[in-house]
Design an enzyme around this catalytic site. Structure first.
Site, PDB file in Angstrom:
ATOM      1  N   ARG A 134      85.184  55.194  71.429  1.00  0.00           N
ATOM      2  CA  ARG A 134      86.846  55.275  71.927  1.00  0.00           C
ATOM      3  C   ARG A 134      87.627  54.916  70.534  1.00  0.00           C
ATOM      4  O   ARG A 134      88.708  55.040  70.697  1.00  0.00           O
ATOM      5  CB  ARG A 134      87.133  54.824  73.043  1.00  0.00           C
ATOM      6  CG  ARG A 134      86.514  55.277  74.176  1.00  0.00           C
ATOM      7  CD  ARG A 134      86.920  55.107  75.622  1.00  0.00           C
ATOM      8  NE  ARG A 134      86.435  55.898  76.561  1.00  0.00           N
ATOM      9  CZ  ARG A 134      85.116  55.530  77.123  1.00  0.00           C
ATOM     10  NH1 ARG A 134      84.710  54.412  76.891  1.00  0.00           N
ATOM     11  NH2 ARG A 134      84.477  56.259  78.068  1.00  0.00           N
ATOM     12  N   THR A 178      81.140  51.768  74.467  1.00  0.00           N
ATOM     13  CA  THR A 178      81.994  52.967  74.074  1.00  0.00           C
ATOM     14  C   THR A 178      83.289  52.487  73.997  1.00  0.00           C
ATOM     15  O   THR A 178      84.081  53.158  73.407  1.00  0.00           O
ATOM     16  CB  THR A 178      82.055  53.905  75.409  1.00  0.00           C
ATOM     17  OG1 THR A 178      82.229  53.084  76.592  1.00  0.00           O
ATOM     18  CG2 THR A 178      80.644  54.585  75.786  1.00  0.00           C
ATOM     19  N   GLY A 194      77.374  50.504  80.597  1.00  0.00           N
ATOM     20  CA  GLY A 194      75.998  50.407  81.082  1.00  0.00           C
ATOM     21  C   GLY A 194      76.012  49.924  82.636  1.00  0.00           C
ATOM     22  O   GLY A 194      74.948  49.667  83.134  1.00  0.00           O
ATOM     23  N   ASN A 272      82.457  48.996  88.232  1.00  0.00           N
ATOM     24  CA  ASN A 272      81.844  49.208  89.572  1.00  0.00           C
ATOM     25  C   ASN A 272      80.714  48.158  89.776  1.00  0.00           C
ATOM     26  O   ASN A 272      80.222  47.697  88.768  1.00  0.00           O
ATOM     27  CB  ASN A 272      81.364  50.630  89.981  1.00  0.00           C
ATOM     28  CG  ASN A 272      80.329  50.904  88.847  1.00  0.00           C
ATOM     29  OD1 ASN A 272      80.748  51.670  87.878  1.00  0.00           O
ATOM     30  ND2 ASN A 272      78.983  50.885  89.144  1.00  0.00           N
ATOM     31  N   ASP A 317      82.428  53.752  93.066  1.00  0.00           N
ATOM     32  CA  ASP A 317      82.561  54.025  91.619  1.00  0.00           C
ATOM     33  C   ASP A 317      83.971  53.954  91.043  1.00  0.00           C
ATOM     34  O   ASP A 317      84.404  54.445  89.992  1.00  0.00           O
ATOM     35  CB  ASP A 317      81.901  55.164  91.251  1.00  0.00           C
ATOM     36  CG  ASP A 317      81.775  55.230  89.711  1.00  0.00           C
ATOM     37  OD1 ASP A 317      81.510  54.049  88.892  1.00  0.00           O
ATOM     38  OD2 ASP A 317      81.575  56.225  89.038  1.00  0.00           O
ATOM     39  N   ASN A 403      91.205  58.070  84.656  1.00  0.00           N
ATOM     40  CA  ASN A 403      90.171  57.560  83.863  1.00  0.00           C
ATOM     41  C   ASN A 403      90.256  56.885  82.551  1.00  0.00           C
ATOM     42  O   ASN A 403      91.276  56.018  82.410  1.00  0.00           O
ATOM     43  CB  ASN A 403      88.934  58.525  83.855  1.00  0.00           C
ATOM     44  CG  ASN A 403      87.681  57.978  83.777  1.00  0.00           C
ATOM     45  OD1 ASN A 403      87.068  57.502  82.934  1.00  0.00           O
ATOM     46  ND2 ASN A 403      86.813  58.075  84.686  1.00  0.00           N
TER      47      ASN A 403
END
Length: 597
Positions: A134, A178, A194, A272, A317, A403
């Site tokens: 990102r 990320t 992960g 999560n 999630d 998101n």
């Protein structure tokens, strides 16, 4: 040798360049970046434009009177990769710095697109996880770049030559990176992805000069039979049960971050709980701290100051890793220092960022997993939203009402612009836990519908997502631009009363920030679109973003000749004349912005 020569070329005309942009990006420059005191408004020095992550630029050369003159100035092929583009470029020293899905870092002339240098860390392309990067960080002449395979690099910004490398995590343990690193007080902050595998979440602080790790903060406790790392872990362990630690616990830190230098606090969002379904986590009806939470951590010591959990005992999630934005808002007659988040769970939160006191949470999309929140901010969960082997349709979608696609805030309108999704998701648990899974699969049969009435603004039938202009003080949806939204793309808003929006389907649109009138839209011919930025050089304003999935035709590799639909950096400006790539499919019907009654 080629790399060093490229750096030498960049030094030409250095006096002229530095007359317009900061010669050194230090803590003082970053503190002012993106604020009214910013002496260099034409730059883009950090992921969110400011350390408050507002993605607001005061640039106003492009406005409603001339936006239809926007055209493509140039493109740069960023190279092969195995996933959609998600990176936010940086702009300093008349140079654009970007990173690809294979963690390759590049520097190009921000006026022409000519490559200055390019550095390939040669990451393990078979490492686990979503292959997305990102962004980068910039500080004291260095570019800080994450490697998808768990490394963190410091590069010389002028030449691309590596300065130091450190190991954050190992892909063999299920971790990958990320998140765009951020700079806070001379430290580089980075978290790990992960959280949907058997990993224990954490984030680190590294010395920007040496790469030496200053501290690590775990987001969930480890084996309770072993000593706790700190009192925060001791407290968190009381909210878990059974053998949870054998399955990692989750709580990944893969995106949301902000920094308040006055409070000396960094803020992160956590992911999560793992596995998704509580029956596999060792005990039912326990909060599972610090998953699905916002954490405020002292930058100097790495100790937790406060936390706020948006979804205790998460089963859906509903990460709280979405963008954290620091705003000063007048609430009930007085200015409050507020942390805001348009969360994956469908609620827009406002929290006192100094004390952690809950202020408000209101649904910005259709929500049926909760009936609202109580006075402490704790969700009042709808019992019908819990699921087991019988599939249940829940709003919002598991991909999130919002998101990672960045939102933005315009101080003139007082509105936050959120790329939102409106659909539901079908949850269904496995009969038994299997190692390496998160314990859930998408329901393959007709799901049970929740009978309790939903809350929040409803979208028109058939509209899957769009751009929302949200008033964070009045808790109201002011206007909605249908189309786009979803997981990809993002927004930036400007002093020209504009919102620049990219969408994952390849569209680039411009809206009026106050009324939501669609003023401009084109299709890039690419899917997998990253967030936009805007910058100014020599009196000319540009808009830039990356796009293209970069999926190779035969094998994954750096050879651009093997790439179908090669990923590109697109740069637009007024009266740009370059040709766009061919559009592979007819453009869908555009839908005008919808005023909200």
């Amino acid at each position: 040798m080629r790399m060093l020569l490229a750096g030498a070329v960049m030094l030409t005309g250095v006096a002229t360049i530095f007359a317009q942009q900061p010669a050194v990006v230090d803590a003082a420059v970053l503190k002012k970046a993106g604020t009214p005191a910013d002496p260099f408004p034409g730059t883009w020095l950090t992921y969110g434009k400011s350390q408050s992550e507002t993605r607001y630029s005061p640039l106003k050369q492009i406005d409603a009177s001339n936006v239809k003159r926007l055209g493509l100035e140039w493109t740069y092929v960023v190279g092969a990769g195995g996933y959609n583009q998600e990176g936010t470029p940086l702009v300093w020293n008349n140079t654009i710095y970007g990173t690809t899905t294979w963690s390759v870092v590049y520097a190009v002339d921000a006026r022409t697109g000519k490559q200055i240098w390019r550095w390939d860390p040669e990451i393990n392309q078979h490492s686990k996880g979503i292959n997305a990067t990102r962004g980068l960080a910039l500080y004291n002449g260095k570019i800080f770049a994450p490697g998808h395979d768990g490394r963190l690099f410091a590069l010389d910004a002028m030449t691309g030559k590596p300065v130091w490398e450190t190991r954050v995590a190992w892909s063999q343990d299920g971790y990958y990176i990320t998140m765009a690193p951020r700079i806070a007080g001379g430290k580089v902050i980075i978290g790990v992805s992960g959280g949907d595998t058997e990993t224990r979440g954490f984030f680190d602080a590294y010395d920007a000069a040496t790469g030496q790790r200053a501290w690590r903060f775990y987001t969930v406790p480890g084996d309770p039979s072993k000593p706790f790392e700190n009192e925060a872990m001791r407290a968190a362990a009381k909210t878990w049960g059974g053998d949870f630690y054998t399955k990692g616990g989750g709580g990944a830190v893969w995106d949301g971050f902000a920094y308040d230098p006055d409070a000396n606090l960094i803020y992160v969002g956590t992911g999560n709980a793992e596995p998704w379904t509580q029956k596999f986590r060792g005990a039912k009806n326990m909060d599972n701290l610090y998953t699905c939470s916002i954490l405020a951590v002292d930058l100097t010591t790495g100790k937790l100051k406060w936390h706020f959990q948006t979804v205790p005992n998460d089963n859906w999630d509903f990460d709280s890793v979405q963008q954290l934005m620091l705003l000063d808002l007048k609430i009930d007659g007085r200015v409050r220092k507020v942390l805001t988040q348009a969360a994956k769970n469908g609620f827009f939160y406002a929290i006192d960022r100094v004390t952690g006191q809950f202020i408000s949470a209101f649904p910005f999309v259709k929500v049926n997993w909760a009936k609202g929140v109580d006075d402490s901010g704790r969700p009042m969960v709808n019992p019908e939203a819990y699921y087991d082997v019988e599939p249940v349709a829940v709003y919002p979608t598991g991909g999130g009402a919002h998101n990672w696609a960045p939102m933005s805030f315009n101080p003139a309108t007082g509105l936050v612009y959120i790329p939102a999704s409106y659909t539901s998701y079908t949850y269904q648990a496995m009969d038994e836990y299997k190692k390496g899974s998160n314990g859930d699969v998408r329901g393959g049969t007709e799901p049970r519908q929740i009978k309790a009435p939903a809350i929040g603004p409803l979208a028109p039938d058939g509209v899957r997502g769009g751009l929302q202009a949200w008033d964070p003080v009045k808790h109201t949806l002011v206007w909605r631009g249908d189309g786009g939204g979803g997981i990809g793309g993002g927004t930036v808003t400007t002093g020209g009363n504009l919102v620049f929006q990219t969408s994952n389907d390849g569209r680039f649109a411009v809206w009026s920030a106050d009324k939501g009138e669609k003023l401009y839209e084109i299709r890039t011919g690419k899917s997998g679109v990253a967030p936009p930025i805007t910058y100014e050089i020599d009196g000319k304003q540009y808009v830039a973003f990356m796009a293209g999935s970069g999926r190779p035709a035969a094998s994954i590799g750096p050879d651009d000749a093997k790439v179908e639909n090669p990923p590109m950096l697109f740069v637009f400006g007024l009266d740009g004349k370059a040709e766009l790539p061919a559009v592979p499919a007819p453009a869908p019907a555009s839908v005008a912005a919808a005023p909200v009654p």
